[in-house]
Design an enzyme around this catalytic site. Structure first.
Site, mmCIF file in Angstrom:
data_model
loop_
_atom_site.group_PDB
_atom_site.id
_atom_site.type_symbol
_atom_site.label_atom_id
_atom_site.label_comp_id
_atom_site.label_asym_id
_atom_site.label_seq_id
_atom_site.Cartn_x
_atom_site.Cartn_y
_atom_site.Cartn_z
ATOM 1 N NE ARG A 1 43.870 30.056 68.251
ATOM 2 C CZ ARG A 1 44.919 29.319 68.565
ATOM 3 N NH1 ARG A 1 45.012 28.096 68.108
ATOM 4 N NH2 ARG A 1 45.862 29.784 69.357
ATOM 5 C CG MET B 1 50.663 40.086 64.851
ATOM 6 S SD MET B 1 49.133 40.703 65.573
ATOM 7 C CE MET B 1 48.998 39.655 67.023
ATOM 8 C CG ASP C 1 40.758 31.383 60.194
ATOM 9 O OD1 ASP C 1 39.908 30.627 59.715
ATOM 10 O OD2 ASP C 1 40.550 32.574 60.446
ATOM 11 C CE LYS D 1 35.520 34.409 63.924
ATOM 12 N NZ LYS D 1 36.691 34.432 64.821
ATOM 13 C CG ASN D 2 37.688 38.107 67.148
ATOM 14 O OD1 ASN D 2 37.577 36.937 66.806
ATOM 15 N ND2 ASN D 2 38.317 39.007 66.403
#
Length: 426
Positions: free
Chosen positions: A92, A334, A116, A22-23
């Site tokens: 995003r 994070m 998110d 996905k990323n």
């Protein structure tokens, strides 16, 4: 809203195949704007975020064709350099299209991107890098980017190893004039995969896999055919959920080099996984117990930039920890909102102490009970779904679409592993 209804208490057993990353695929779709030639991508996951990014390509004037796991993207011409608010709100990574739009049209306009809600997600690295390469940035409710002159290479030092920031500036640098040096760059597997795609399109990027990237700009990029790497976050999620249920699974289509720190975390939780070149095996009936530090202290599982433990793997590991004997501290460094879902685990019967927005202590093993659960973000939603699989009785996981933004064919894969799960669409 769509939901998953789950009857818990059934160990996951069987074999699944890891999906495309996905990323990696999301920035790759944005990279297709950099060329007026066709780019063919294989092993593309059919997930909601990918569909939204492909919608962005269509909105700016590109052509998209999909056949199974293969997607053809051809942005022969750019109809508009503005991405509408509706699409920006949905995904995003719409911000990653700016580099291509600047290269093709000299300007870009978009609205603040969605995604998110896991805490503040800075865009400063994007703005800093684009400005250093010569773009002008104006922020007034919308983001306007213009180019007074050509993008020109520069020496950059990121104040944080931002994944999307590195990906974005890498795309811009690939078509800038001269040499660009990026220090403190992110080097996750999906960042590396994007760099390899750009090189396949004619870019000149070296230092791939390190935190220092060197880019010799080229005038233009060309089309190519490229296979997206596997999703190591997805694979680790299924392994964690299978271990939590006491199951036994094989995940195929993996690369063992992506699991160094993840393997260490499983070991800390007393879980043995067998890493092979192209698959991972988790055996059943393991006596899962937290491994204390050598001095007897409670271990700390903290996330960080690659090759440290990935923040996206944290949530499912927390669910796994509720089913492991012993105490462990999770330190999410994070994002300040990622651990909020732990309150829902406590409501199911988990023994946990939320110390602050970044730290939680899990004391296992806990007997979880079924309930109704939200899906606040992709990874927390998957973790809560995992808790429902462990729990006694029935659970309803709401906002299933949120989880499906990041996990391909989720209910199909879980059903193949023996889960008693029913997807009820909106």
């Amino acid at each position: 809203m769509s939901t998953f209804e789950i009857e818990g208490g059934v160990p996951l057993r069987g074999t699944i195949r890891a999906s495309g990353n996905k990323n990696a695929i999301l920035p790759m779709i944005a990279a297709c704007i950099l060329t007026d030639q066709e780019v063919i991508l294989d092993n593309v996951p059919d997930i909601i975020d990918v569909r939204h990014m492909l919608d962005v390509i269509v909105e700016i004037g590109g052509k998209v064709e999909r056949s199974g796991e293969r997607v053809s993207i051809h942005v022969a011409s750019v109809r508009t350099s503005e991405i509408g608010q509706a699409l920006c709100n949905k995904v995003r990574t719409s911000i990653l299209c700016v580099a291509g739009l600047l290269h093709r049209t000299g300007s870009a306009r978009l609205f603040p991107p969605g995604g998110d809600v896991i805490g503040r997600r800075r865009l400063d690295t994007h703005f800093y890098g684009l400005q250093k390469l010569g773009a002008k940035v104006s922020i007034n409710g919308v983001y306007d980017f213009t180019m007074p002159g050509p993008l020109t290479g520069a020496e950059l030092f990121f104040d944080e190893p931002s994944v999307t920031g590195t990906e974005h500036i890498l795309m811009a640098a690939a078509v800038s004039r001269g040499h660009t040096l990026i220090r403190n760059a992110a080097c996750e597997p999906h960042v590396q995969d994007l760099a390899h795609l750009l090189n396949a399109m004619g870019a000149k990027i070296s230092g791939i896999g390190t935190n220092q990237l060197s880019v010799e700009g080229v005038d233009s990029l060309h089309g190519t055919t490229y296979t997206v790497c596997h999703d190591h976050i997805e694979a680790a999620s299924y392994l964690a959920l299978a271990a939590a249920t006491g199951g036994e699974i094989t995940v195929e289509g993996t690369d063992k080099h992506a699991y160094g720190m993840c393997h260490r975390v499983f070991e800390t939780l007393g879980v043995k996984i067998d890493l092979h070149d192209k698959h991972i095996f988790l055996s059943a009936n393991q006596r899962m117990q937290v491994t204390r530090d050598f001095d007897g202290a409670m271990p700390v599982i903290g996330d960080g930039p690659w090759p440290q433990f990935a923040t996206d793997q944290m949530s499912c590991m927390i669910t796994l920890a509720t089913q492991v004997e012993g105490n462990v501290l999770f330190f999410e460094k994070m994002f300040e909102s990622r651990l909020y879902f732990v309150d829902k685990l406590i409501g199911m019967g988990a023994a946990a102490v939320v110390c602050d927005p970044h730290r939680v202590v899990i004391s296992g093993k806990s007997r979880l009970r079924g309930t109704t659960l939200p899906s606040p973000d992709i990874r927390a939603g998957m973790a809560l779904l995992g808790a429902a699989l462990c729990a006694s009785g029935k659970s309803t996981v709401q906002n299933a679409n949120m989880i499906q933004r990041g996990y391909e064919k989720l209910d199909e894969k879980l059903l193949a592993l023996g889960a008693r799960i029913t997807h009820k669409p909106h």
